[in-house]
Design a protein around this motif. Sequence first.
Motif, PDB file in Angstrom:
ATOM      1  N   ALA A 413       1.083  -1.182   0.190  1.00  0.00           N
ATOM      2  CA  ALA A 413       0.027  -0.079  -0.093  1.00  0.00           C
ATOM      3  C   ALA A 413       0.912   1.185  -0.204  1.00  0.00           C
ATOM      4  O   ALA A 413       2.006   1.275   0.962  1.00  0.00           O
ATOM      5  N   ALA A 414       0.448   2.630  -0.833  1.00  0.00           N
ATOM      6  CA  ALA A 414       1.670   3.215  -1.303  1.00  0.00           C
ATOM      7  C   ALA A 414       0.237   4.141  -1.817  1.00  0.00           C
ATOM      8  O   ALA A 414      -0.256   3.769  -2.591  1.00  0.00           O
ATOM      9  N   PRO A 415       0.529   5.246  -1.575  1.00  0.00           N
ATOM     10  CA  PRO A 415      -0.575   7.070  -2.166  1.00  0.00           C
ATOM     11  C   PRO A 415      -0.458   6.135  -4.440  1.00  0.00           C
ATOM     12  O   PRO A 415       1.123   6.721  -3.878  1.00  0.00           O
ATOM     13  N   SER A 416      -0.757   6.636  -4.958  1.00  0.00           N
ATOM     14  CA  SER A 416      -0.385   6.925  -6.324  1.00  0.00           C
ATOM     15  C   SER A 416       0.019   8.286  -6.760  1.00  0.00           C
ATOM     16  O   SER A 416       0.627   8.659  -7.618  1.00  0.00           O
ATOM     17  N   LEU A 417      -0.929   9.117  -5.917  1.00  0.00           N
ATOM     18  CA  LEU A 417      -0.576  10.318  -5.614  1.00  0.00           C
ATOM     19  C   LEU A 417      -0.281  10.809  -4.774  1.00  0.00           C
ATOM     20  O   LEU A 417      -0.906  10.554  -3.902  1.00  0.00           O
ATOM     21  N   GLU A 418       0.821  12.234  -4.967  1.00  0.00           N
ATOM     22  CA  GLU A 418       0.598  12.958  -3.737  1.00  0.00           C
ATOM     23  C   GLU A 418      -0.329  14.127  -3.239  1.00  0.00           C
ATOM     24  O   GLU A 418      -1.299  14.664  -4.393  1.00  0.00           O
ATOM     25  N   PRO A 419      -1.068  13.714  -1.912  1.00  0.00           N
ATOM     26  CA  PRO A 419      -2.160  14.632  -1.884  1.00  0.00           C
ATOM     27  C   PRO A 419      -1.899  16.422  -2.235  1.00  0.00           C
ATOM     28  O   PRO A 419      -0.519  16.712  -2.097  1.00  0.00           O
ATOM     29  N   ASP A 420      -3.213  16.869  -2.647  1.00  0.00           N
ATOM     30  CA  ASP A 420      -3.162  17.865  -2.781  1.00  0.00           C
ATOM     31  C   ASP A 420      -3.659  19.146  -2.124  1.00  0.00           C
ATOM     32  O   ASP A 420      -4.785  19.083  -1.340  1.00  0.00           O
ATOM     33  N   TRP A 421      -1.932  18.777  -1.733  1.00  0.00           N
ATOM     34  CA  TRP A 421      -1.924  20.009  -0.082  1.00  0.00           C
ATOM     35  C   TRP A 421      -2.872  21.079   0.158  1.00  0.00           C
ATOM     36  O   TRP A 421      -3.533  22.241   0.683  1.00  0.00           O
ATOM     37  N   LEU A 423      -5.421  22.427  -1.130  1.00  0.00           N
ATOM     38  CA  LEU A 423      -7.289  22.166  -1.374  1.00  0.00           C
ATOM     39  C   LEU A 423      -7.930  21.792   0.288  1.00  0.00           C
ATOM     40  O   LEU A 423      -9.111  22.458   0.388  1.00  0.00           O
ATOM     41  N   TYR A 424      -6.992  22.335   1.510  1.00  0.00           N
ATOM     42  CA  TYR A 424      -7.241  22.468   2.622  1.00  0.00           C
ATOM     43  C   TYR A 424      -6.957  23.491   3.171  1.00  0.00           C
ATOM     44  O   TYR A 424      -5.565  24.211   3.099  1.00  0.00           O
ATOM     45  N   LYS A 425      -8.146  23.854   3.990  1.00  0.00           N
ATOM     46  CA  LYS A 425      -7.521  25.011   5.117  1.00  0.00           C
ATOM     47  C   LYS A 425      -6.263  25.055   6.049  1.00  0.00           C
ATOM     48  O   LYS A 425      -5.960  26.179   5.862  1.00  0.00           O
ATOM     49  N   ARG A 426      -6.150  24.032   6.544  1.00  0.00           N
ATOM     50  CA  ARG A 426      -5.414  23.454   7.414  1.00  0.00           C
ATOM     51  C   ARG A 426      -4.137  23.241   7.124  1.00  0.00           C
ATOM     52  O   ARG A 426      -3.911  22.252   5.944  1.00  0.00           O
ATOM     53  N   THR A 427      -2.632  23.135   7.282  1.00  0.00           N
ATOM     54  CA  THR A 427      -1.500  22.211   6.840  1.00  0.00           C
ATOM     55  C   THR A 427      -1.512  21.599   8.200  1.00  0.00           C
ATOM     56  O   THR A 427      -1.407  21.256   9.632  1.00  0.00           O
ATOM     57  N   PRO A 428      -1.468  19.854   7.841  1.00  0.00           N
ATOM     58  CA  PRO A 428      -1.712  19.452   8.130  1.00  0.00           C
ATOM     59  C   PRO A 428      -0.079  18.984   9.323  1.00  0.00           C
ATOM     60  O   PRO A 428       1.080  19.723   9.002  1.00  0.00           O
ATOM     61  N   TYR A 429      -0.107  18.682  10.446  1.00  0.00           N
ATOM     62  CA  TYR A 429       1.494  18.293  11.533  1.00  0.00           C
ATOM     63  C   TYR A 429       1.988  16.531  10.414  1.00  0.00           C
ATOM     64  O   TYR A 429       0.809  16.568   9.641  1.00  0.00           O
ATOM     65  N   LEU A 475     -11.268  12.596   7.398  1.00  0.00           N
ATOM     66  CA  LEU A 475     -11.319  13.553   6.255  1.00  0.00           C
ATOM     67  C   LEU A 475     -10.817  13.948   4.946  1.00  0.00           C
ATOM     68  O   LEU A 475     -11.423  13.521   3.766  1.00  0.00           O
ATOM     69  N   VAL A 476      -9.605  13.971   4.754  1.00  0.00           N
ATOM     70  CA  VAL A 476      -8.699  14.640   4.013  1.00  0.00           C
ATOM     71  C   VAL A 476      -8.768  12.926   3.850  1.00  0.00           C
ATOM     72  O   VAL A 476      -8.225  13.882   2.053  1.00  0.00           O
ATOM     73  N   ALA A 477      -8.359  12.326   3.610  1.00  0.00           N
ATOM     74  CA  ALA A 477      -8.532  10.977   2.985  1.00  0.00           C
ATOM     75  C   ALA A 477      -8.968  10.337   2.283  1.00  0.00           C
ATOM     76  O   ALA A 477      -9.352  10.318   1.473  1.00  0.00           O
ATOM     77  N   LEU A 478     -10.115  11.111   2.046  1.00  0.00           N
ATOM     78  CA  LEU A 478     -12.065  10.503   2.274  1.00  0.00           C
ATOM     79  C   LEU A 478     -11.811  11.284   0.950  1.00  0.00           C
ATOM     80  O   LEU A 478     -11.829  11.086  -0.686  1.00  0.00           O
ATOM     81  N   SER A 479     -11.228  12.975   0.886  1.00  0.00           N
ATOM     82  CA  SER A 479     -10.830  13.692  -0.039  1.00  0.00           C
ATOM     83  C   SER A 479      -9.909  12.912  -1.209  1.00  0.00           C
ATOM     84  O   SER A 479     -10.758  13.347  -2.578  1.00  0.00           O
ATOM     85  N   GLU A 480      -9.070  12.447  -1.175  1.00  0.00           N
ATOM     86  CA  GLU A 480      -8.353  12.023  -1.539  1.00  0.00           C
ATOM     87  C   GLU A 480      -8.251  11.337  -2.430  1.00  0.00           C
ATOM     88  O   GLU A 480      -8.201  10.501  -3.432  1.00  0.00           O
ATOM     89  N   LEU A 481      -9.418   9.806  -1.716  1.00  0.00           N
ATOM     90  CA  LEU A 481      -9.653   8.895  -2.379  1.00  0.00           C
ATOM     91  C   LEU A 481     -10.742   9.420  -3.181  1.00  0.00           C
ATOM     92  O   LEU A 481     -10.906   8.667  -5.069  1.00  0.00           O
ATOM     93  N   MET A 482     -11.292  10.337  -3.073  1.00  0.00           N
ATOM     94  CA  MET A 482     -12.888  10.465  -4.420  1.00  0.00           C
ATOM     95  C   MET A 482     -11.878  11.052  -5.547  1.00  0.00           C
ATOM     96  O   MET A 482     -12.141  11.053  -6.674  1.00  0.00           O
ATOM     97  N   ARG A 483     -10.653  12.484  -5.234  1.00  0.00           N
ATOM     98  CA  ARG A 483     -10.185  12.747  -6.438  1.00  0.00           C
ATOM     99  C   ARG A 483     -10.040  11.365  -7.267  1.00  0.00           C
ATOM    100  O   ARG A 483     -10.028  12.007  -8.525  1.00  0.00           O
ATOM    101  N   ARG A 484      -9.550  10.926  -6.451  1.00  0.00           N
ATOM    102  CA  ARG A 484      -8.705   9.508  -7.676  1.00  0.00           C
ATOM    103  C   ARG A 484      -9.797   8.879  -7.986  1.00  0.00           C
ATOM    104  O   ARG A 484      -9.449   8.570  -9.533  1.00  0.00           O
ATOM    105  N   THR A 514     -11.905  22.036   7.443  1.00  0.00           N
ATOM    106  CA  THR A 514     -10.549  21.897   6.828  1.00  0.00           C
ATOM    107  C   THR A 514     -10.608  21.216   4.588  1.00  0.00           C
ATOM    108  O   THR A 514      -9.638  21.718   4.557  1.00  0.00           O
ATOM    109  N   PHE A 515     -12.206  21.466   4.609  1.00  0.00           N
ATOM    110  CA  PHE A 515     -11.859  22.215   3.127  1.00  0.00           C
ATOM    111  C   PHE A 515     -12.237  23.850   2.289  1.00  0.00           C
ATOM    112  O   PHE A 515     -12.971  23.874   2.807  1.00  0.00           O
ATOM    113  N   LYS A 516     -11.385  24.087   1.802  1.00  0.00           N
ATOM    114  CA  LYS A 516     -11.439  24.859   0.833  1.00  0.00           C
ATOM    115  C   LYS A 516     -12.709  24.593   0.042  1.00  0.00           C
ATOM    116  O   LYS A 516     -13.276  26.494  -0.138  1.00  0.00           O
TER     117      LYS A 516
END
Length: 980
Positions: A413-421, A423-429, A475-484, A514-516
Motif C-alpha cells: 500500500a502506497a498513495p499513487s499520487l501526492e495529496p494536493d495540500w 485544497l485544505y484550509k489547514r496544514t497537517p502536522y 476527511l482528507v483521506a476521503l477527499s483524496e480517494l474521491m479525487r482519484r 478542513t476544505f476550501k
Amino acid sequence: MIEDEGISFYASPNELAGIRSGNTSGLAGAQYVSLTMLCESGQAHSISNGFFVPSESIACLEEDILSVLQLPPTAPLKFQIKVDGKSTHPGFKVSAFVLIEGDSYPINRKGPILSNTSKDKYTLTPAQLLALDAIDIHTAMSADEKGEGSNLRLIATLQQAKRHGLDINLSHFDSINVAEAERIGLTVSKLPDGSIELSPTLGDGTPYAELLSRWAQLDPAADEGTMRIGNRIVLLDKEKMEGIREVFSSRRIPADQVSRFMQTPTAFIDAALVDLDTGFSVRVDGVGTMRHLSIGELDAKGTDWFSQNGQPASPQVLGGLIQSEEDAERIEQEIAAARRDGAATVVIDGQEIDISDEEAVANVIRKARERLSEPDSSLIDADQPDEKRQTVSVLIKDAEERREELLGMAEQAAPSLEPDWSLYKRTPYPHQRAGIEWLVGLGELAQGADPQQLYRMQGCLLADDMGLGKTFMALVALSELMRRQRKAGGAVKPVLVVAPLSLLENWEEEVDKTFKGSPFRDIVVLQSGRDLKRYRIPKTERETVQIANMPDGAVDMASLRYALHVGPEAGPDRLDMDARLVLATYQTLRDYQFSLCRIDWGAVIFDEAQNIKNPNTGVTCAAKALKSSFKVLATGTPVENSLLDFWCVMDTAQPGLLGDWPAFREEYVKPILKADEEDRNRVRQEVGQALRQAVGRFMLRRTKEEELQGLPRKTVFGGAITEPDGGIEPMSALARTMAGIQLQTYDQVLDDYQSRRHEKIQGLAISSLHKLKSVSLHPRLHDSDIQSLATSKDVRAVMGESAKLEALLQTLDDIRGREEKVIIFLITKKLQVLLKLWLDRLYGLDVGIINGDTKAVSTQVDDATRKGIIRTFEARSGFNILIMSPVAAGVGLTVVGANNVIHLERHWNPAKEAQASDRVYRIGQEKSVNIYLPAAHHPDRDAFDVHLHRLLGSKLLLKDAVVTTEAVSEEDMLKGMGLG
C-alpha cells in the motif's frame, strides 16, 4: 398544571427573572435547570412564562428528575381490563382498572399522571401511557368509527404495551394474536410454460402456500383489510392494500418477459408500494435469528465490595456466570474437578465460590439452564441497555485466518499520487501527513479490489491516541480517494460516517474547517430533527421494530420492508446519491440496518469504533454487514473491557486478519488466563506486542507524548492513595474522611447489607452498592428531599456534609485563585442539578451542564447544543466551571479552554475516564493540565472510593501492550461481588 397532553410549568415574569439571575429558592432553580435540560434534548419546549413537557416525555423521565419536578414516582402497577361485546361489533368496548393493594379502582388520570385517591398518585411509564391512551382514543370513537379494524388495532396496542412491560391481564385476548402487516413483498413462482407468477407477501414470514388460500378474504375495493391466518389476525392499512392490488395487477409475467422482469422488476411493479430488492455485501450470510457467539472466560476479575472477612461467594453467583450452555458445561466440569480433589470452594472466572452444598449448586445450574431455554432469551445489546431484545438480524459469515496473505497486500500500500495540500484550509502536522498517506494507500488498494472477494483489502484501524486529529485525517483521506475516483472517470460513491450522537455536529463543523471547497455533493444527517424524515418511507416502522415483531424461525430476505428511500427506484429522493456524505449514529445504523446495508458505499468511517466491540449485538452485526469499498475504524481505545473488543473491531475492519474468535482466544487470551497473578502483566505485555505484529500495517497507533512534543505537562492527582500509583500523585487536599451524617449513613448501608445478605434477596447487593456510591457523593442524595438541599442558605455547610464535596470546594477555590477553567465530570443527574445551583450561588456563575439530555445535533442556530454550551463556557474570561457526564460528553469533544478536570464521580471504566480527561489534553492546549480524583475515606476500613480506585488501577496494562488500558464494566464488578 397537568393537562390532557402533558404538564405545563409556569412562573410569573418576575419569578422567571429571579430564577435566571439565581435570586430565588433552590427548588425553583433546580426545576428551571431540569426543564431547560429537557428543552435542550427536544423533550420539552418553552412557552410563555414557562415550559411544556408532553406526556410521552414525562413518562420517560428518570426518578431523580421526577423528584426535582415534584411529580409522583412511577410504580409497577398492575392493570386489569373489562371487555364488552365482540371485536367484530361496533359496540365493542374495553375499560381499564388499576389494582392497588389488592383493590380494583377505575382509571382516574389526566395526561401522564394517575390519581386514584388524594394519597395515591403515580407518573405513568411509557407502556402504561401507551395502553391507557389507546383505550381512551378508542372509547372516544363514534359507533360508526368502531369497525373491526379499529377494534383489533386496540387489541394489538394492548398486546404491544404488555410486551414492553405493562403488567396487565389480557386473558380475553389470549386466543387473538393481532399484528399489522409491516410491508408488502413479492414471491416469484416459475410455471411449467416458462412464465412466472407473482404473489404478495406480508413481511411476517407466512409461507407462500398458506397465503394462497387467504387472499380471498380481502375485498379488492376496500381501503383497509383484515386477514385471519391460523391463530393470527393481520391488519392491512390503505398503503398495504394498494401494494397487494399492485402485485395482482401484474400477476403473470409471460416467458418472453421473464428475463426483463428479473433485470428490472420496477418496470412491472411499483417499488414505492412493493419491496423488491435485497443487495447485501459479500459477508452477509442471510437474515435470521441472531447467532450468539460463545465468548468464554475473559481476562477480568472482580472485587468483593462488601467483604469483611474474605468468605467465598454463595452458589447463587453461578447463575450470573452461566450465559450459554457452553458456560454451564465448563462450570460443571470445573466444580467436578474441584470436588474430586476434596475442595469445598472453587475459583471460576476470578471468583471464589462455595460449592460445599451440592444440592444448592445443582439447583442454581438447573435454573440457569431453564432460563437459557426460555423463549426470547436472546442476548440484549450490552452497549444499548434500553434496546428491545433483538432476535433477528443480518447474519455474518465467519472469516478464517488469512493473515500472511493480507499482510502481504498491506505491505504494497502506497498513495499513487501526492495529496494536493492546496485544497485544505489547514496544514497537517507531520504525524497527520503520515496518517493521511497511510489511509490513502490502503484505501486505493481497497477501491481496486474485487468487491465479491471476502479476503480482499477491506479496511483498517486508526487507533491513534485521543487528540491527534483522527477526524481531520479521515476527511482528507476521503477527499483524496474521491479525487482519484474522479480522475479515473469512475463513479464517486456515497460515504457514510457512523458516530456517537454527540459527534455528528462535530463532523459537520470539521468539514467546514478542513476544505476550501467541499468534495461532497452535500451532507445528510440521518437523525430525527434533521434529515431522517425526508429519507424515511412514510408509515414504515424502523427495521428493528419490524424485527422485534417477527416470529422466530420464520424470517427470510423477502419478509423485510426497507424503511429508507435507497436505490435507483427511489428517484431524486434516494439517500445514496453519488458523492454524498451521510452522518448517522450507531443506533440509526442498528435501526435501519437492512436499508443501509443495501447501499454500495465508497467508504465507511466508524468514529469511536469501540461502540462495535461486542460481537453479540445488532449494531456490530450491522456494521460488519455494510457493503463498502473501504472501512476505517477510528478509536483511541480499541480495548475497553477485554481483548474480545480488539478482535471484534479488527474483524469488522479486515475479516481474516485475526481469524475467528475461538482461534484468537486460544492464541492470545488463554496465555493471560493461565499466567500467575504476579506474572500476568508481563504476559499481557508480550501478548500486546504479538498482536501489534499480527495486525501489522492494518493498525496505526501513535500517542500524544510521542507525536506532540509541544504539549504541556499533564499531572494526575489522587485522593485515594498515599504514595505515587501508576502515574497518579497523592494529594492530601483530595482525601477527606467521612464524618457525621455521612459516616453514619455509610455504616448503616453496610450494616443493613451484612444483616440481610443471608436472605438472598434479589438485587440486595447491587442496590447496596449504589447506595454506597450515592452516600460517598452526599449522604442525603439518595433521599427525595431535594428541596431542603436546594434551598439551603449556607451552601458550604450543606456541601460540607460530604467529605468528597469538601475536597471539591477546596480544589475549586484553588483553581479560581489561578483564574483557570475547570470541567467537573459527574454522572448522577440529581447531583448535576444541585451542584449547578450551589456553584452558581457560591461563585456567581451560570454553570453549564452537558449530559445525555443535552441536544447533540442542533435544529436551528442557537446555543442549546453541546458545542454552543462549550463556546459559552470558553468565552468567559478567567475562572469558569462546566459540568459534564463522562457517559454522554466524554467522547469526541474538544474543550481546550479548560486545563483542569475533576472526576467527582468516577466512571467504572478507566478507558472512558481517560477519554473524558483528554477533552482538555489535545492539540490546541497551551496550559499545564491537572486531573483531580477526590476521594471520601472511611476512618476504619477501605471506603467505596478506595475500592474503586484499586479496581481501576488493577486494570492498567503496561505501556507497550497493544493498547493502553483494559477496563472492567460494572457488570464484571458485580459478578466479582457474587451478584452475576
